[in-house]
Design a protein around this motif. Sequence first.
Motif, PDB file in Angstrom:
ATOM      1  N   ARG A   1       0.818  -1.216   0.000  1.00 35.82           N
ATOM      2  CA  ARG A   1       0.000   0.000   0.000  1.00 35.82           C
ATOM      3  C   ARG A   1       0.853   1.268   0.000  1.00 35.82           C
ATOM      4  NH1 ARG A   1      -4.758  -0.538   3.568  1.00 35.82           N
ATOM      5  NH2 ARG A   1      -5.766  -0.954   1.599  1.00 35.82           N
TER       6      ARG A   1
ATOM      7  N   PRO B   1      -6.739  -0.167  -3.361  1.00 41.65           N
ATOM      8  CA  PRO B   1      -7.903   0.499  -2.760  1.00 41.65           C
ATOM      9  C   PRO B   1      -7.839   0.504  -1.227  1.00 41.65           C
ATOM     10  CG  PRO B   1      -8.559  -1.406  -4.109  1.00 41.65           C
ATOM     11  CD  PRO B   1      -7.082  -1.362  -4.100  1.00 41.65           C
ATOM     12  N   LYS B   2      -8.441   1.504  -0.638  1.00 39.69           N
ATOM     13  CA  LYS B   2      -8.450   1.638   0.829  1.00 39.69           C
ATOM     14  C   LYS B   2      -9.125   0.449   1.502  1.00 39.69           C
ATOM     15  CE  LYS B   2      -7.866   6.555   1.262  1.00 39.69           C
ATOM     16  NZ  LYS B   2      -6.477   6.471   0.981  1.00 39.69           N
ATOM     17  N   TRP B   3     -10.102  -0.165   0.819  1.00 41.39           N
ATOM     18  CA  TRP B   3     -10.845  -1.288   1.398  1.00 41.39           C
ATOM     19  C   TRP B   3     -10.090  -2.614   1.306  1.00 41.39           C
ATOM     20  CZ3 TRP B   3     -11.267  -4.805  -2.376  1.00 41.39           C
ATOM     21  CH2 TRP B   3     -11.341  -4.344  -3.695  1.00 41.39           C
ATOM     22  N   ALA B   4      -8.988  -2.669   0.536  1.00 40.92           N
ATOM     23  CA  ALA B   4      -8.251  -3.928   0.348  1.00 40.92           C
ATOM     24  C   ALA B   4      -7.616  -4.373   1.660  1.00 40.92           C
ATOM     25  CB  ALA B   4      -7.181  -3.758  -0.727  1.00 40.92           C
ATOM     26  N   GLU B   5      -7.733  -5.654   1.945  1.00 36.29           N
ATOM     27  CA  GLU B   5      -7.165  -6.214   3.172  1.00 36.29           C
ATOM     28  C   GLU B   5      -5.654  -6.321   3.054  1.00 36.29           C
ATOM     29  OE1 GLU B   5      -8.498  -9.753   6.077  1.00 36.29           O
ATOM     30  OE2 GLU B   5      -9.419  -9.772   4.099  1.00 36.29           O
ATOM     31  N   CYS B   6      -4.954  -5.701   4.003  1.00 34.66           N
ATOM     32  CA  CYS B   6      -3.494  -5.705   3.994  1.00 34.66           C
ATOM     33  C   CYS B   6      -2.961  -6.195   5.340  1.00 34.66           C
ATOM     34  CB  CYS B   6      -2.947  -4.304   3.729  1.00 34.66           C
ATOM     35  SG  CYS B   6      -3.273  -3.689   2.071  1.00 34.66           S
TER      36      CYS B   6
END
Length: 185
Positions: A116, A123-128
């Motif tokens: 990120r 995207p901000k919603w992507a799980e990292c």
Amino acid sequence: MGNIAVIDTETNWADAVMSIGTVVADSESFTVTGQRYHVLTAECVLGGMYEDVLFLPTPAKPILCTRQEALVDLRDWLEGLNVETIFAYNALFDRRHLPELSQWVWRDIMARAAYRQHNPKIPKWAECCTTGRLKRGYGVEPMLRLLSGNRDYRETHNALLDAMDELEILRLLGQNVECYCPMNG
């Protein structure tokens, strides 16, 4: 930095390299200056998951040869083009399979594309993970879809075509190639 190389390999059922795709490009414009596609004849006999795409139409005619012939040709070609750095997506895999190219500095495209803090398209919603790395969906196919916006993109698993796609990921990330950390050892 001058010219860089992007390399992709495909392996057979015994985890031996059966094809090597190499693209050389200018490190600033990412303009392609040359391509090589080696198909290792002895290793192809066993076959592999992607043997059916070995002979897709490619911009460079396949060079059918032994592993030794391929690596001698590749080393001479890279030296002749003054390449000092090799990039690959998940470079640890390709570097481990090509120890004959250990004299070059290797850099991993995935080490920036999947994080990120280095890839504003994630995207901000992507799980990292806490490190910032995507938890899933950071292979070449989903990454090129994300960066290009082309939801129909499909990875071919042809070593040369994949190396070209990996160069496109570098270009789309738009970062100076010096930002990519050299791999140790």
